[in-house]
Design a protein around this motif. Structure first.
Motif, short mmCIF file in Angstrom:
data_model
loop_
_atom_site.label_atom_id
_atom_site.label_comp_id
_atom_site.label_asym_id
_atom_site.label_seq_id
_atom_site.Cartn_x
_atom_site.Cartn_y
_atom_site.Cartn_z
N PRO A 82 6.42 -0.70 2.52
CA PRO A 82 7.41 -1.36 1.67
C PRO A 82 6.77 -2.43 0.80
O PRO A 82 5.65 -2.90 1.06
CB PRO A 82 8.36 -2.00 2.69
N SER A 83 7.49 -2.81 -0.27
CA SER A 83 7.02 -3.93 -1.09
C SER A 83 7.17 -5.23 -0.29
O SER A 83 7.98 -5.32 0.63
CB SER A 83 7.82 -4.02 -2.39
N ILE A 84 6.36 -6.23 -0.65
CA ILE A 84 6.30 -7.46 0.12
C ILE A 84 6.67 -8.64 -0.77
O ILE A 84 6.19 -8.76 -1.89
CB ILE A 84 4.89 -7.66 0.70
N LEU A 85 7.55 -9.49 -0.26
CA LEU A 85 7.96 -10.68 -0.98
C LEU A 85 6.94 -11.80 -0.76
O LEU A 85 6.62 -12.14 0.37
CB LEU A 85 9.34 -11.14 -0.52
N SER A 86 6.43 -12.33 -1.85
CA SER A 86 5.47 -13.44 -1.79
C SER A 86 5.93 -14.52 -2.76
O SER A 86 6.96 -14.41 -3.40
CB SER A 86 4.06 -12.94 -2.12
N CYS A 87 5.14 -15.59 -2.85
CA CYS A 87 5.54 -16.73 -3.65
C CYS A 87 4.31 -17.27 -4.39
O CYS A 87 3.23 -17.36 -3.82
CB CYS A 87 6.13 -17.80 -2.73
N VAL A 88 4.49 -17.62 -5.65
CA VAL A 88 3.40 -18.17 -6.46
C VAL A 88 3.76 -19.61 -6.82
O VAL A 88 4.84 -19.88 -7.36
CB VAL A 88 3.18 -17.36 -7.74
N ALA A 89 2.86 -20.53 -6.51
CA ALA A 89 3.01 -21.93 -6.89
C ALA A 89 1.86 -22.27 -7.83
O ALA A 89 0.69 -22.07 -7.49
CB ALA A 89 2.98 -22.85 -5.67
N ARG A 90 2.18 -22.80 -9.01
CA ARG A 90 1.13 -23.09 -9.99
C ARG A 90 1.51 -24.29 -10.84
O ARG A 90 2.70 -24.63 -10.96
CB ARG A 90 0.87 -21.88 -10.88
N PRO A 91 0.51 -24.91 -11.45
CA PRO A 91 0.81 -26.07 -12.30
C PRO A 91 1.66 -25.66 -13.50
O PRO A 91 1.44 -24.61 -14.10
CB PRO A 91 -0.58 -26.54 -12.75
N LYS A 92 2.63 -26.49 -13.84
CA LYS A 92 3.43 -26.25 -15.03
C LYS A 92 2.64 -26.62 -16.28
O LYS A 92 1.87 -27.59 -16.28
CB LYS A 92 4.71 -27.09 -15.00
N LYS A 93 2.84 -25.85 -17.33
CA LYS A 93 2.21 -26.18 -18.60
C LYS A 93 3.07 -27.21 -19.31
O LYS A 93 4.26 -27.01 -19.52
CB LYS A 93 2.06 -24.93 -19.46
N LEU A 134 0.84 -1.19 0.00
CA LEU A 134 0.00 0.00 0.00
C LEU A 134 0.88 1.25 0.00
O LEU A 134 2.06 1.19 0.35
CB LEU A 134 -0.92 0.00 1.22
N THR A 135 0.31 2.37 -0.37
CA THR A 135 1.06 3.62 -0.44
C THR A 135 1.75 3.91 0.89
O THR A 135 1.13 3.88 1.95
CB THR A 135 0.11 4.79 -0.77
N GLY A 136 3.06 4.13 0.83
CA GLY A 136 3.83 4.43 2.03
C GLY A 136 4.40 3.22 2.73
O GLY A 136 5.21 3.35 3.64
N ALA A 189 0.39 -6.19 9.19
CA ALA A 189 0.16 -7.48 8.53
C ALA A 189 -1.04 -7.40 7.59
O ALA A 189 -0.99 -7.90 6.45
CB ALA A 189 -0.04 -8.58 9.57
N VAL A 190 -2.13 -6.79 8.05
CA VAL A 190 -3.33 -6.69 7.23
C VAL A 190 -3.10 -5.75 6.04
O VAL A 190 -3.59 -6.01 4.94
CB VAL A 190 -4.53 -6.24 8.08
N ASP A 191 -2.37 -4.67 6.26
CA ASP A 191 -2.03 -3.79 5.14
C ASP A 191 -1.31 -4.58 4.04
O ASP A 191 -1.59 -4.42 2.85
CB ASP A 191 -1.12 -2.65 5.61
N ASP A 192 -0.38 -5.43 4.46
CA ASP A 192 0.43 -6.17 3.48
C ASP A 192 -0.38 -7.21 2.74
O ASP A 192 -0.24 -7.38 1.52
CB ASP A 192 1.62 -6.82 4.19
N ILE A 248 -1.06 -18.50 -4.11
CA ILE A 248 -0.21 -17.32 -3.90
C ILE A 248 0.03 -17.20 -2.41
O ILE A 248 -0.89 -16.93 -1.64
CB ILE A 248 -0.85 -16.04 -4.46
N LEU A 249 1.26 -17.44 -1.98
CA LEU A 249 1.61 -17.39 -0.57
C LEU A 249 2.06 -15.96 -0.26
O LEU A 249 3.14 -15.53 -0.65
CB LEU A 249 2.72 -18.39 -0.25
N ILE A 250 1.21 -15.23 0.44
CA ILE A 250 1.43 -13.81 0.68
C ILE A 250 2.28 -13.60 1.92
O ILE A 250 2.01 -14.14 2.99
CB ILE A 250 0.08 -13.08 0.85
N GLY A 251 3.34 -12.80 1.78
CA GLY A 251 4.16 -12.44 2.93
C GLY A 251 3.59 -11.23 3.66
O GLY A 251 2.74 -10.51 3.14
N TYR A 252 4.05 -11.02 4.88
CA TYR A 252 3.63 -9.83 5.63
C TYR A 252 4.69 -9.51 6.69
O TYR A 252 5.45 -10.37 7.12
CB TYR A 252 2.26 -10.01 6.27
N ARG A 253 4.72 -8.23 7.10
CA ARG A 253 5.68 -7.80 8.12
C ARG A 253 5.26 -8.36 9.48
O ARG A 253 4.08 -8.48 9.80
CB ARG A 253 5.73 -6.28 8.17
#
Length: 268
Positions: free
Chosen positions: A61-72, A57-59, A132-135, A117-122
Motif C-alpha cells: 500500500p501507499s504510505i503516509l509521510s510528512c515533509v517539514a521544510r523551511p518556508k521561503k 513498493l510494488t504490491g 516496515a523496511v519495505d515501506d 521527511i518523516l517516513i511512515g511505515y506499517r
C-alpha cells in the motif's frame, strides 16, 4: 539494576512508570495517539508542514509521510539545495506515527536549515518483518524521485535517522540501500537509542525497574515484529529475514558513518 534515574532528571521524571504492553494495552495506546492524517499545528512561521503519500513498493500500500521544510520568505533568493534528514519514528515496532516526532523535526528544520521527511511505515503485529523496511525503502525512493524539483534537496547530503524502533528500521533500511546497486548512498546514519538486536531480551528476568520501556515490553515488540519469541528455536540467524534485525549483519563494510546515542540504562 534498579533503574534509578539520573540526578539531573526533574522530580516528575523520577516517577514515570513502565508501560504495560499486551494486545489489549496496544489498542488503548493506539486510541490515544494522534492520527497521522492530521499533522500537528506548526507554531513556527519559518517551517511548513505537508502530508505526502509515497506509492510504496510494488504490491504494497501507499504510505503516509510528512515533509517539514523551511518556508521561503518574500523576496528571498532561491536557496541552494538543502541537506535532508529522512527520519523514522519509534514505538517498539507496534506504536506511534510521524506526528510523535514532528515537534523535534520542526526545531531541526528551523535551526539547521534542513528538510526533514518523516517516513511512515506499517506496524506490527498486523504487519511483520519486512513490512516496515519495505515501506521506508520505498520512502527513500520517493525522496530521490522528488528531491530536486519538488523538495529542493541535495540528495548527496541525505541522512537516514530514527529513534528506538525507528533507529532499528533506519539501520536495516540503510543496509538494504547499501546492497542495492546504483543507489545514491546516504552520508550518515543517526540512531537515537536504537532497537538494534532482539537478542538483548533473551533473559527473562524483569527485575530491572526501567522507566517507560521495560524488558517485558521489549520482548513484546520484537515478538510482534518477527513473529517468534526471542530465544525460540526459530530465532536464529538462518530463520530471521535479512534486513529485519540490524545487529545480525556481520559485514558492515562500506556502510556510511554511524552515530549512536544512548542513555545510562538502555534496554536495547
Amino acid at each position: 539494576m534498579d533503574g534509578q534515574p539520573h540526578p539531573d532528571f526533574s522530580l516528575l521524571a523520577r516517577y514515570v512508570p513502565s508501560l504495560p504492553m499486551s494486545d489489549a494495552w496496544l489498542k488503548v495506546y493506539r486510541f490515544l495517539i494522534p492520527s497521522p492524517q492530521v499533522p500537528l499545528e506548526s507554531t513556527s512561521s519559518a517551517v511548513s508542514i505537508e502530508l505526502v503519500k509515497d506509492p510504496g513498493l510494488t504490491g504494497n500500500p501507499s504510505i503516509l509521510s510528512c515533509v517539514a521544510r523551511p518556508k521561503k520568505r518574500d523576496n528571498e533568493p532561491i536557496p541552494t539545495r538543502r541537506p535532508a534528514i529522512m527520519w523514522i519514528h519509534g514505538g517498539g515496532m507496534v506504536l506511534e506515527n510521524h506526528n510523535m516526532d514532528l515537534p523535534k523535526m520542526k526545531v531541526w528544520v528551523e535551526e539547521l536549515g534542513v528538510v526533514s521527511i518523516l517516513i511512515g511505515y506499517r506496524l506490527a503485529p498486523e504487519h511483520k518483518a519486512l513490512a516496515a523496511v519495505d515501506d521506508t525503502f520505498a520512502g527513500r525512493q520517493w525522496i530521490v524521485h522528488h528531491a530536486v524539483e519538488e523538495l529542493g534537496l541535495d540528495i548527496d547530503r541525505l541522512v537516514v535517522a530514527g529513534n528506538s524502533a525507528g533507529g532499528s528500521v533506519a539501520a536495516t533500511t540503510m543496509q538494504r540501500i547499501h546492497d542495492t546497486p546504483l543507489l545514491v548512498q546516504p552520508i550518515l546514519q543517526l540512531l537515537v537509542y536504537p532497537m538494534l538486536d532482539n537478542r538483548t531480551v533473551l533473559q527473562s528476568d524483569d527485575s530491572v525497574k526501567a522507566r517507560i520501556w521495560s524488558p517485558k515490553a521489549n520482548r513484546y515488540g520484537w515478538t510482534s515484529y518477527l513473529g517468534c519469541k526471542p530465544g525460540s528455536t526459530n530465532d536464529d540467524d538462518d530463520d530471521i529475514p535479512p534486513y529485519s534485525v540490524a545487529a545480525r549483519r556481520t559485514d558492515v563494510t562500506g556502510l556510511p558513518p554511524l552515530w549512536i546515542g544512548v542513555g545510562t540504562l538502555d534496554m536495547f
